[in-house]
Design a protein around this motif. Sequence first.
Motif, PDB file in Angstrom:
ATOM      1  N   ILE A 506      28.967  24.249 -12.635  1.00  0.00           N
ATOM      2  CA  ILE A 506      27.186  23.640 -12.541  1.00  0.00           C
ATOM      3  C   ILE A 506      27.143  23.512 -11.201  1.00  0.00           C
ATOM      4  O   ILE A 506      27.860  23.310 -10.304  1.00  0.00           O
ATOM      5  N   LYS A 507      25.630  23.799 -11.044  1.00  0.00           N
ATOM      6  CA  LYS A 507      25.025  23.721  -9.614  1.00  0.00           C
ATOM      7  C   LYS A 507      25.047  22.261  -8.851  1.00  0.00           C
ATOM      8  O   LYS A 507      24.775  21.391  -9.638  1.00  0.00           O
ATOM      9  N   VAL A 508      25.602  22.133  -7.765  1.00  0.00           N
ATOM     10  CA  VAL A 508      25.322  21.093  -6.959  1.00  0.00           C
ATOM     11  C   VAL A 508      24.358  21.130  -5.889  1.00  0.00           C
ATOM     12  O   VAL A 508      24.571  21.856  -4.826  1.00  0.00           O
ATOM     13  N   CYS A 509      23.248  20.254  -6.037  1.00  0.00           N
ATOM     14  CA  CYS A 509      22.075  20.348  -4.812  1.00  0.00           C
ATOM     15  C   CYS A 509      22.137  19.224  -4.199  1.00  0.00           C
ATOM     16  O   CYS A 509      22.907  18.373  -4.384  1.00  0.00           O
ATOM     17  N   MET A 510      21.385  19.225  -3.097  1.00  0.00           N
ATOM     18  CA  MET A 510      21.315  17.762  -2.215  1.00  0.00           C
ATOM     19  C   MET A 510      19.789  17.464  -1.839  1.00  0.00           C
ATOM     20  O   MET A 510      19.334  18.611  -1.279  1.00  0.00           O
ATOM     21  N   CYS A 511      19.284  16.435  -2.129  1.00  0.00           N
ATOM     22  CA  CYS A 511      17.830  16.218  -1.915  1.00  0.00           C
ATOM     23  C   CYS A 511      17.732  14.827  -0.957  1.00  0.00           C
ATOM     24  O   CYS A 511      16.524  14.580  -0.696  1.00  0.00           O
ATOM     25  N   GLY A 512      18.910  14.268  -0.667  1.00  0.00           N
ATOM     26  CA  GLY A 512      18.581  13.134   0.088  1.00  0.00           C
ATOM     27  C   GLY A 512      18.474  13.674   1.859  1.00  0.00           C
ATOM     28  O   GLY A 512      18.507  14.886   1.998  1.00  0.00           O
ATOM     29  N   GLU A 513      17.916  12.817   2.450  1.00  0.00           N
ATOM     30  CA  GLU A 513      17.587  12.995   4.027  1.00  0.00           C
ATOM     31  C   GLU A 513      18.737  13.902   4.991  1.00  0.00           C
ATOM     32  O   GLU A 513      18.378  14.511   5.674  1.00  0.00           O
ATOM     33  N   MET A 514      19.940  13.666   4.491  1.00  0.00           N
ATOM     34  CA  MET A 514      21.033  14.274   4.954  1.00  0.00           C
ATOM     35  C   MET A 514      20.699  15.718   5.034  1.00  0.00           C
ATOM     36  O   MET A 514      20.939  16.581   5.999  1.00  0.00           O
ATOM     37  N   ALA A 515      20.043  16.519   3.847  1.00  0.00           N
ATOM     38  CA  ALA A 515      19.964  18.017   4.130  1.00  0.00           C
ATOM     39  C   ALA A 515      18.757  18.221   4.751  1.00  0.00           C
ATOM     40  O   ALA A 515      18.887  19.457   5.217  1.00  0.00           O
ATOM     41  N   GLY A 516      17.970  17.714   5.378  1.00  0.00           N
ATOM     42  CA  GLY A 516      16.973  18.119   6.253  1.00  0.00           C
ATOM     43  C   GLY A 516      17.188  18.114   7.596  1.00  0.00           C
ATOM     44  O   GLY A 516      16.537  18.323   8.314  1.00  0.00           O
ATOM     45  N   ASP A 517      18.570  17.513   8.169  1.00  0.00           N
ATOM     46  CA  ASP A 517      18.755  17.530   9.539  1.00  0.00           C
ATOM     47  C   ASP A 517      20.005  18.731   9.797  1.00  0.00           C
ATOM     48  O   ASP A 517      20.981  18.822   9.436  1.00  0.00           O
ATOM     49  N   PRO A 518      19.371  19.572  10.431  1.00  0.00           N
ATOM     50  CA  PRO A 518      19.963  20.699  11.259  1.00  0.00           C
ATOM     51  C   PRO A 518      21.440  20.586  11.544  1.00  0.00           C
ATOM     52  O   PRO A 518      22.593  21.329  11.266  1.00  0.00           O
ATOM     53  N   PHE A 519      21.526  19.224  12.253  1.00  0.00           N
ATOM     54  CA  PHE A 519      23.061  19.017  12.444  1.00  0.00           C
ATOM     55  C   PHE A 519      24.167  18.891  11.469  1.00  0.00           C
ATOM     56  O   PHE A 519      25.309  19.061  11.370  1.00  0.00           O
ATOM     57  N   ASN A 520      23.509  18.566  10.148  1.00  0.00           N
ATOM     58  CA  ASN A 520      24.465  18.278   9.030  1.00  0.00           C
ATOM     59  C   ASN A 520      24.518  19.798   8.400  1.00  0.00           C
ATOM     60  O   ASN A 520      25.533  19.958   7.295  1.00  0.00           O
ATOM     61  N   ILE A 521      23.972  20.919   8.740  1.00  0.00           N
ATOM     62  CA  ILE A 521      24.162  21.956   7.894  1.00  0.00           C
ATOM     63  C   ILE A 521      25.523  22.653   8.041  1.00  0.00           C
ATOM     64  O   ILE A 521      26.011  23.209   7.097  1.00  0.00           O
ATOM     65  N   PRO A 522      26.154  22.863   9.206  1.00  0.00           N
ATOM     66  CA  PRO A 522      27.674  23.468   9.200  1.00  0.00           C
ATOM     67  C   PRO A 522      28.326  22.859   8.141  1.00  0.00           C
ATOM     68  O   PRO A 522      29.140  23.582   7.333  1.00  0.00           O
ATOM     69  N   ILE A 523      28.378  21.573   8.015  1.00  0.00           N
ATOM     70  CA  ILE A 523      29.352  20.801   7.177  1.00  0.00           C
ATOM     71  C   ILE A 523      28.701  21.124   5.482  1.00  0.00           C
ATOM     72  O   ILE A 523      29.549  21.297   4.639  1.00  0.00           O
ATOM     73  N   LEU A 524      27.480  21.015   5.521  1.00  0.00           N
ATOM     74  CA  LEU A 524      27.004  21.104   4.018  1.00  0.00           C
ATOM     75  C   LEU A 524      27.191  22.502   3.305  1.00  0.00           C
ATOM     76  O   LEU A 524      27.561  22.779   2.480  1.00  0.00           O
ATOM     77  N   LEU A 525      27.069  23.689   4.220  1.00  0.00           N
ATOM     78  CA  LEU A 525      27.269  24.909   3.970  1.00  0.00           C
ATOM     79  C   LEU A 525      28.738  25.148   3.949  1.00  0.00           C
ATOM     80  O   LEU A 525      29.056  25.802   2.926  1.00  0.00           O
ATOM     81  N   GLY A 526      29.697  24.385   4.648  1.00  0.00           N
ATOM     82  CA  GLY A 526      30.948  24.491   4.673  1.00  0.00           C
ATOM     83  C   GLY A 526      31.627  24.133   3.304  1.00  0.00           C
ATOM     84  O   GLY A 526      32.769  24.537   2.675  1.00  0.00           O
ATOM     85  N   LEU A 527      31.004  22.925   2.751  1.00  0.00           N
ATOM     86  CA  LEU A 527      31.356  22.379   1.663  1.00  0.00           C
ATOM     87  C   LEU A 527      31.135  22.964   0.545  1.00  0.00           C
ATOM     88  O   LEU A 527      31.783  22.989  -0.656  1.00  0.00           O
ATOM     89  N   GLY A 528      30.263  23.772   0.647  1.00  0.00           N
ATOM     90  CA  GLY A 528      29.510  24.779  -0.563  1.00  0.00           C
ATOM     91  C   GLY A 528      28.458  24.190  -1.432  1.00  0.00           C
ATOM     92  O   GLY A 528      28.377  24.532  -2.771  1.00  0.00           O
TER      93      GLY A 528
END
Length: 584
Positions: A506-528
């Motif tokens: 099943i799909k895992v999305c993120m809609c909390g503020e964490m998703a909107g900060d470019p600084f967190n993107i390498p980790i979110l992308l890496g986590l999948g």
Amino acid sequence: MSNPDATEKKLIGINGSPGICIGKAYLVDKEGVDLVEKYYITKDNLQNEINRFKAAAKNARDELVAIIDDTPEDLRQHAYILEAQVALAKDKMLYGRTIETIEKESVNAEWALKKVVSNVKKMFRDIPAPYLRERVTDIVHVSDRIMRNLVGVKDVNIADIDKRVILVAHDLSPADTSRIQLERIKGFITDRGGKASHTGIIAQTLGIPSVLGLENATDIIKTDDIIIVDGTTGLIIIHPTDETLVEYEEQKTAYEKYKAAINRRSDLPAITKDGFRLPVLGNIELPEEIVSVIDHGGDGIGLFRTEFLYLSRNNFPSENELFDRYKDVVEVMAPKPVTIRTLDIKGDKTLPYLSDPDETNPALGLRAIRFCLKRPDIFKAQLKATLRVAALGNVRLMFPMISSCEEIHEAKKHLKEVENSLKKEGVLFKSNIQIGIMIEVPSAVIMADAMAEIVDFFSIGTNDLIQYSLAIDRGNKQVAHLYNPLNPAVIRMLKHVVDVGRKKGIKVCMCGEMAGDPFNIPILLGLGINELSMNPQSIPSVKNTIRALDAKTCRLFVKEVLKMTTTEAVMNLVTDKYGDLLSK
Ligand code: PEP
Ligand code: MG
């Protein structure tokens, strides 16, 4: 140029909207409104006093209506904020209670109004959701406007300012902000206000730099002082030296170039260097905000915080009213998805027309799905409207604050009943729509494997997940320094949820503020994480960051991140590896 007699001074506030501006300060003075004295009114004069208050409230409403009429076309989408204020000026909570206080306590109108507003402030103080807490700001702005009419203080007309300046104000109401002439006002700063305030929302739409919540900027800064406003970091520099001026001029030019470049490409999909596509969607509170999602290149609506449609009114909206409002969003966005989240409200004081008992700890109380399961009548009206609107586009349904499988079973049972009754009524609707849950309570993380069996997708709400798992009130300034999405405990929870989602398909999305900060993107992308949703203004820079990354490298990077045991170590790792790329 800078003033050689003055020394450079820095102030730190809340970054309201990004960008840099440099220029002369223009102090917007609103004195007189806060200084209110109490005096008693004789019985014979009480009706006169009430009439005086009524006239002031009417003038305030007329002023607001005039401002709405004058609002430029590109800010029309925000006129609802002012319309809500017009309604508040006649609302029972403010208008009715002030009249009651004048009558019962035989006091002057100014004092009664001040007392009522201070009670409302207390009432809203403990609300966890920032946007609900910000409702109090609307009430304060309306009452300030009524107060100005009562005491005869003239409103500053921002539209009359004819110099290129930076506004410095104790507070700016949405009405003030909407009168800002872009060709004259370079940016603004305020003592009051927070990121989720309506003033902040409008500032982001205007696209001018702003810093809010500076507390005492109006005491320190004088008209004509040279100031630098860095809306990206929340920094103000007063009397900058020539070196600082040059440094910030360069930063300003670089930022403007960057913004123009990313906005040009925001319509294109976000695909990593190695060809992995990550959809980037927008969060909205009201239907009008879809304009901003579309303008910023959003791939759909990942979170529709529907509770906003329940505020600023005197009763629960009917199924048909909800259907009409959802329809505005779903039809315009189709075929892109719209994720309708069911009512996430604390259940008592937030809605003036709801008389539930007080809760000492509302964040842990009858909030969101708990409230809905206790009030199936309200829940079902929303479910019905959602299934009906699902026939008109691409709709997903999402339940907030799920903490057990029982809650999902029960919510689905109501959904089934609603489907049956819609069938009987012979109304057009869609069954078997995608059903998801917010993962924002630690028990949902732990039970994710079981929950994945009974829902179609997860959406991680980091705003609450951080609050509930790290025991940090998301609205409490005292512990704000501890509130960090890159806390290793949070990252491990995210990993668990993503792994479960992958395993269960099943799909895992993120809609909390964490998703909107470019600084967190390498980790979110890496986590999948499979999909991100954020405030619309962040979409272009997040898409841009994704395009600069390589998904495979990010996956390897996350392995290193997961070895870290402190937030600082995680942040250092991101800065070391991606600092250069993220600062471009
Ligand atoms: C969250 O908790 O992360 C979330 C997106 O929901 P809200 O901010 O509306 O509580
Ligand atoms: Mg939440």
